[in-house]
Design a protein around this motif. Sequence first.
Motif, short mmCIF file in Angstrom:
data_model
loop_
_atom_site.label_atom_id
_atom_site.label_comp_id
_atom_site.label_asym_id
_atom_site.label_seq_id
_atom_site.Cartn_x
_atom_site.Cartn_y
_atom_site.Cartn_z
N ALA A 236 32.42 -28.03 5.93
CA ALA A 236 31.93 -26.93 5.11
C ALA A 236 33.03 -26.08 4.48
N GLY A 237 34.25 -26.15 4.97
CA GLY A 237 35.30 -25.30 4.42
C GLY A 237 36.00 -25.85 3.20
N ILE A 238 35.78 -27.13 2.85
CA ILE A 238 36.49 -27.70 1.71
C ILE A 238 35.88 -27.21 0.40
N THR A 239 36.63 -27.44 -0.70
CA THR A 239 36.15 -27.06 -2.02
C THR A 239 35.29 -28.17 -2.60
N LEU A 240 34.18 -27.78 -3.24
CA LEU A 240 33.31 -28.73 -3.93
C LEU A 240 33.41 -28.52 -5.43
N ASN A 241 33.52 -29.62 -6.17
CA ASN A 241 33.51 -29.57 -7.62
C ASN A 241 32.53 -30.63 -8.10
N LEU A 242 31.31 -30.21 -8.45
CA LEU A 242 30.21 -31.13 -8.70
C LEU A 242 29.69 -30.98 -10.12
#
Length: 251
Positions: free
Chosen positions: A117-123
């Motif tokens: 849950a702590g990572i960055t998401l780029n969707l």
Amino acid sequence: MTVAALLASAACEVDFVPRAEAREEWKKTYSITAGGELGIENMHGKIVVRPGAGSNVEIIATRIARAGTDEAAKKLLAEAPMQESATESAIRISSNKTGLNWGRQQYRVDYEVRAPAGITLNLSVSSGEIDVAGWQGRVKMNATNGTVDGSGLAGEVEASATNGKITLRLAQLTERGVKVETTNGEISIEVPKDVKGRIVARVTNGEISVDGLNAEPSPANTRRRYEAALNGGGPTLSIETTNGAISVRGS
């Protein structure tokens, strides 16, 4: 027979519905560092992301091709391979292949993702849906023609859509705040009633409503622009749309 009748008869004989379907599951597991980033680009379909129990990124992509015959559907799958690149700090997945959805051919990819849950998401999705829940890291979501839905978000958020609705339910506001934009579509946001922050909302054609919050509106507010401090002020919740309504309410 008249020309109009001939055209109508010919149209009835042409079947534009792709009746054959081919499916394939594409499964991958990646390791990623705590500050890493996961990027997914999808042309048609949906992207669903939830926090995982472990430290790995697990992706199941269901590839669906529809065409006039079984052979054509299988060929369509073969012509649209998944693209991937992965390092310890960055994972990039793409099913963003153009020219496949035309006439009797339809191709989509539906993603189910479990990740730390702590990572960055780029969707991003060109036509479809993005659905993220329970996320504590930074998340960037963009839909060209489709919807964006985020719930239980507790990090920096950027959400945008060209033609579609954005719905966000925020668990908190972080220092970098939240930025939401649409061109044609409604924006609906829920924030905790006790959150400290600042609303800056702008609309060209539509209404702005703020309910159930301890808001101190600016005396300079107009129908198209609204600013207010929430519980004394804090990080900014920036909301802007060209055509659509904006709703912010307490939860």
